[in-house]
Design an enzyme around this catalytic site. Structure first.
Site, PDB file in Angstrom:
ATOM      1  N   GLU A 101      37.164  44.298  41.144  1.00  0.00           N
ATOM      2  CA  GLU A 101      36.360  43.824  39.797  1.00  0.00           C
ATOM      3  C   GLU A 101      35.075  43.448  40.433  1.00  0.00           C
ATOM      4  O   GLU A 101      34.952  42.457  40.984  1.00  0.00           O
ATOM      5  CB  GLU A 101      37.210  42.509  39.824  1.00  0.00           C
ATOM      6  CG  GLU A 101      39.062  42.675  39.156  1.00  0.00           C
ATOM      7  CD  GLU A 101      39.110  41.890  38.773  1.00  0.00           C
ATOM      8  OE1 GLU A 101      38.771  40.617  38.291  1.00  0.00           O
ATOM      9  OE2 GLU A 101      40.329  41.519  38.111  1.00  0.00           O
TER      10      GLU A 101
ATOM     11  N   ARG B 158      47.007  39.093  38.650  1.00  0.00           N
ATOM     12  CA  ARG B 158      45.788  39.734  39.547  1.00  0.00           C
ATOM     13  C   ARG B 158      46.088  40.879  40.463  1.00  0.00           C
ATOM     14  O   ARG B 158      47.353  41.412  40.923  1.00  0.00           O
ATOM     15  CB  ARG B 158      46.229  38.586  41.130  1.00  0.00           C
ATOM     16  CG  ARG B 158      45.685  37.576  40.819  1.00  0.00           C
ATOM     17  CD  ARG B 158      44.093  36.839  40.597  1.00  0.00           C
ATOM     18  NE  ARG B 158      43.807  36.030  40.804  1.00  0.00           N
ATOM     19  CZ  ARG B 158      43.542  34.763  39.324  1.00  0.00           C
ATOM     20  NH1 ARG B 158      43.312  35.655  38.203  1.00  0.00           N
ATOM     21  NH2 ARG B 158      43.068  33.924  39.965  1.00  0.00           N
TER      22      ARG B 158
ATOM     23  N   HIS C 143      39.608  41.103  32.757  1.00  0.00           N
ATOM     24  CA  HIS C 143      39.971  39.525  32.525  1.00  0.00           C
ATOM     25  C   HIS C 143      39.652  38.846  32.788  1.00  0.00           C
ATOM     26  O   HIS C 143      39.183  37.807  32.842  1.00  0.00           O
ATOM     27  CB  HIS C 143      39.397  39.836  35.057  1.00  0.00           C
ATOM     28  CG  HIS C 143      40.431  38.533  35.727  1.00  0.00           C
ATOM     29  ND1 HIS C 143      40.676  38.385  36.963  1.00  0.00           N
ATOM     30  CD2 HIS C 143      41.066  37.747  35.168  1.00  0.00           C
ATOM     31  CE1 HIS C 143      41.689  37.688  37.524  1.00  0.00           C
ATOM     32  NE2 HIS C 143      41.924  37.176  36.301  1.00  0.00           N
TER      33      HIS C 143
ATOM     34  N   ASP D 164      44.731  43.914  32.538  1.00  0.00           N
ATOM     35  CA  ASP D 164      43.294  42.752  32.415  1.00  0.00           C
ATOM     36  C   ASP D 164      43.151  42.314  33.852  1.00  0.00           C
ATOM     37  O   ASP D 164      41.679  41.758  34.559  1.00  0.00           O
ATOM     38  CB  ASP D 164      44.066  41.693  31.851  1.00  0.00           C
ATOM     39  CG  ASP D 164      42.050  40.900  31.754  1.00  0.00           C
ATOM     40  OD1 ASP D 164      41.745  40.481  31.265  1.00  0.00           O
ATOM     41  OD2 ASP D 164      42.877  39.626  32.208  1.00  0.00           O
TER      42      ASP D 164
END
Length: 322
Positions: free
Chosen positions: A264, A235, A283, A259
């Site tokens: 985000e 995360r 992600h 990722d």
């Protein structure tokens, strides 16, 4: 079995979810919601007791209060594994479950793919291919390298299996150390200062908690090998991005595959976009064809348990994050 409670399917693909759930629970009152903004009103209107929820439009706008402050919602079933976008919550008031393991194999393959990309120098070859230049090249094996796994849940264990099959040494870190299949050494988090420098690849797959926020920071990067590669599928927030940028600028690590990010979508002007030795993905390491059907199957089975008054599977402890 009674007709059961009202259920909301909070996902950006409610039609698929509705069909699957109605096939498995005919006659149940099921309502779709494909937006963040509309969830609170739908909960109030339907007096929903259960919400299956996917974090499909980022964390910042996620309607956490609609779920956790509702007088009717008793169970939130998260369609993925991460629950940091909900925390903290009162487990006496609402039960939160997750679909742990639903994407473990895919995320392990993502991490392995990133490792191979760096060892084979694929990005460098691709750059020369675009320029139509023939270079003298060489590739590097990952056999014999050392992988440090931060987190030995389903994803960490799936990656450990693959890593051992390819001849890597595996070091693992987990909150409560115990022997783990395919992991050569298992340590507690306090052992990390002595582990950073042993690793050729470092994969981060821990939940975001106060104990893990900024876990990979300046001290960690300073202790890593200059040839180390960081892979983050956890995360945003576990990796200190300012410290990562400093390490990249100083050549203190070989590169990173990321990722997840603190913000985000990653802003277009974020400096991480410009590094040739950084792989940026949106992600998506847990997103594959059929993942939500698998998560919904898990939810449907758990819903049967709920309706029978049985203990739910995958209940998340808000203090541990899993």
């Amino acid at each position: 079995m009674t007709a059961g409670p009202a259920v909301i399917l909070h996902t950006n693909a409610p039609a698929v979810a509705m069909k699957l759930l109605r096939d498995k629970h005919p006659g149940l009152s099921v309502y779709p919601c494909d937006s963040y903004a509309g969830l609170a009103a739908l909960i109030e209107e339907t007096k929903a007791e259960i919400v299956y929820s996917v974090r499909f439009d980022g964390t910042a706008r996620f309607p956490r209060s609609a779920l956790l402050e509702s007088p009717t919602v008793k169970w939130v079933s998260v369609g993925g594994s991460g629950t940091d976008h909900l925390g903290p919550w009162n487990p006496e008031k609402v039960t939160v479950t997750n679909a742990t393991g639903v994407a473990a194999d895919m995320m392990a393959e993502y991490a392995l793919g990133a490792m191979l990309s760096f060892s084979l120098g694929l990005r460098n070859f691709a750059r020369h291919q675009r320029a139509r230049t023939w270079i003298t090249g060489a590739v590097e094996p990952i056999q014999g390298k050392t992988l440090l796994l931060l987190g030995l849940g389903r994803t960490g264990q799936a990656l450990a299996r693959r890593a051992k099959a390819l001849g890597l040494t595996t070091l693992g870190v987990r909150a409560h150390p115990r022997p783990t299949a395919d992991v050569d050494e298992v340590h507690g988090i306090e052992a990390l200062p002595g582990l950073w420098g042993r690793a050729d690849f470092i994969t981060c797959c821990v939940p975001l908690l106060e104990a893990t926020r900024g876990l990979i920071g300046a001290a960690a990067f300073a202790a890593m090998k200059p040839s180390a590669v960081l892979i983050d599928v956890s995360r945003g927030g576990v990796v200190d991005e300012a410290a990562l940028l400093s390490a990249l600028d100083g050549g203190r690590i070989k590169g990173a595959a990321l990722d997840v990010f603190s913000t985000e979508p990653l802003p277009a002007d974020h400096p991480l976009w410009r590094y040739e030795n950084v792989i940026v993905t949106p992600h998506c390491s847990s997103v594959y064809e059929g993942w939500e059907e698998k998560a919904l199957d898990m939810f449907a089975d758990n819903l049967s348990r709920y309706r029978r008054g049985e203990k739910l599977l995958g209940v998340v402890d808000p203090m541990r994050g899993y």
